[in-house]
Design an enzyme around this catalytic site. Structure first.
Site, PDB file in Angstrom:
ATOM      1  N   PHE A 245       0.520  -2.408  -1.488  1.00 58.62           N
ATOM      2  CA  PHE A 245       0.710  -1.223  -0.832  1.00 58.62           C
ATOM      3  C   PHE A 245      -0.110  -0.198  -2.300  1.00 58.62           C
ATOM      4  O   PHE A 245       0.130  -0.438  -3.241  1.00 58.62           O
ATOM      5  CB  PHE A 245       2.424  -1.202  -0.681  1.00 58.62           C
ATOM      6  CG  PHE A 245       2.328  -2.258  -0.229  1.00 58.62           C
ATOM      7  CD1 PHE A 245       3.069  -1.577   1.735  1.00 58.62           C
ATOM      8  CD2 PHE A 245       3.048  -3.568  -0.182  1.00 58.62           C
ATOM      9  CE1 PHE A 245       3.366  -3.073   2.872  1.00 58.62           C
ATOM     10  CE2 PHE A 245       3.544  -4.386   0.639  1.00 58.62           C
ATOM     11  CZ  PHE A 245       3.773  -4.068   1.742  1.00 58.62           C
ATOM     12  N   LYS A 246      -0.730   0.516  -1.499  1.00 61.36           N
ATOM     13  CA  LYS A 246      -0.747   1.792  -2.577  1.00 61.36           C
ATOM     14  C   LYS A 246      -0.035   2.874  -2.110  1.00 61.36           C
ATOM     15  O   LYS A 246       0.019   3.552  -0.790  1.00 61.36           O
ATOM     16  CB  LYS A 246      -2.425   2.357  -2.296  1.00 61.36           C
ATOM     17  CG  LYS A 246      -2.677   3.587  -2.635  1.00 61.36           C
ATOM     18  CD  LYS A 246      -4.348   3.638  -2.012  1.00 61.36           C
ATOM     19  CE  LYS A 246      -4.105   5.598  -2.927  1.00 61.36           C
ATOM     20  NZ  LYS A 246      -5.941   5.776  -2.163  1.00 61.36           N
ATOM     21  N   ILE A 247       0.937   3.368  -2.549  1.00 57.58           N
ATOM     22  CA  ILE A 247       1.293   4.711  -2.139  1.00 57.58           C
ATOM     23  C   ILE A 247       1.473   6.080  -2.889  1.00 57.58           C
ATOM     24  O   ILE A 247       1.476   6.660  -4.500  1.00 57.58           O
ATOM     25  CB  ILE A 247       3.097   3.892  -3.212  1.00 57.58           C
ATOM     26  CG1 ILE A 247       3.521   3.013  -2.712  1.00 57.58           C
ATOM     27  CG2 ILE A 247       3.953   5.724  -2.352  1.00 57.58           C
ATOM     28  CD1 ILE A 247       4.292   3.211  -0.801  1.00 57.58           C
ATOM     29  N   GLU A 248       0.734   7.056  -1.852  1.00 58.66           N
ATOM     30  CA  GLU A 248       0.586   8.520  -2.189  1.00 58.66           C
ATOM     31  C   GLU A 248       0.928   9.227  -1.253  1.00 58.66           C
ATOM     32  O   GLU A 248       0.933   9.232   0.145  1.00 58.66           O
ATOM     33  CB  GLU A 248      -1.098   8.360  -1.919  1.00 58.66           C
ATOM     34  CG  GLU A 248      -2.125   9.321  -1.837  1.00 58.66           C
ATOM     35  CD  GLU A 248      -3.351   9.355  -1.662  1.00 58.66           C
ATOM     36  OE1 GLU A 248      -4.109   9.721  -1.363  1.00 58.66           O
ATOM     37  OE2 GLU A 248      -3.887   8.625  -1.684  1.00 58.66           O
TER      38      GLU A 248
ATOM     39  N   MET B 261      -4.906   2.873  -7.640  1.00 56.02           N
ATOM     40  CA  MET B 261      -6.260   2.943  -6.441  1.00 56.02           C
ATOM     41  C   MET B 261      -6.592   4.015  -6.662  1.00 56.02           C
ATOM     42  O   MET B 261      -6.165   5.056  -5.796  1.00 56.02           O
ATOM     43  CB  MET B 261      -6.040   2.551  -4.982  1.00 56.02           C
ATOM     44  CG  MET B 261      -5.195   0.933  -4.885  1.00 56.02           C
ATOM     45  SD  MET B 261      -5.309   0.387  -3.522  1.00 56.02           S
ATOM     46  CE  MET B 261      -6.810   0.523  -2.515  1.00 56.02           C
TER      47      MET B 261
END
Length: 166
Positions: free
Chosen positions: A27-30, A73
């Site tokens: 998971f990339k949390i942005e 990322m």
């Protein structure tokens, strides 16, 4: 097949996905409040969450690492300068991680707020990695002032992007 980009999904939905879909583990949390979201995702999801990552070129990386992110990322602009922040943090040297983060934060901020992906293209061109930093319509070329500030921020830190193709 396509990543859910630009969608701020609720944590409970992300956890359900991680538990029910074999290939959903990273998971990339942005989003606004990414650190809190990461913290909740990790606590709620447990072992189903294999790799919670920070996003937005690493602008909130220290808070996100504190919340349990295991990586970031980022863009391709300065991964060689971001990696030491992550490594120091993972080794329990938060003070060193913070010092390293503070030295690169102006670059990350300038990239994030003034240049976008054009920063990486321009720096790669300057470093001989690519021949052109052209962006197709409707993306305007990066302005001279933004380029000059970017180089002023990058040069003292000698990132690989400025020498990778030379």
């Amino acid at each position: 097949d396509a990543p859910l980009s630009g969608v701020d999904l609720p944590v409970d939905f992300l956890v359900r996905m991680a538990r029910q879909i074999e290939m959903v583990k990273l998971f990339k949390i942005e989003s606004t409040g990414a650190a809190d979201k990461l913290r909740t995702l990790i606590q709620t999801g447990g072992d189903a969450i294999e790799a919670p990552f920070d996003g937005e070129e690493g602008i909130t990386i220290l808070a996100d690492l504190d919340a349990g992110a295991t990586g970031s990322m980022t863009s391709a602009l300065i991964p060689d300068l971001i990696r030491p922040v992550i490594v120091e943090h993972q080794c329990g040297n938060r003070d060193n991680a913070q010092k390293k983060y503070e030295t690169i934060l102006p670059i990350i901020n300038h990239e994030n707020k003034q240049c976008g992906f054009r920063a990486t293209k321009f720096a790669m061109k300057e470093g001989g990695v690519i021949k052109s930093d052209f962006s197709g319509h409707p993306i305007a070329p990066l302005g001279l002032d933004a380029k000059n500030v970017l180089l002023e921020l990058l040069r003292p830190r000698d990132p690989v992007v400025l020498r990778g193709g030379k």
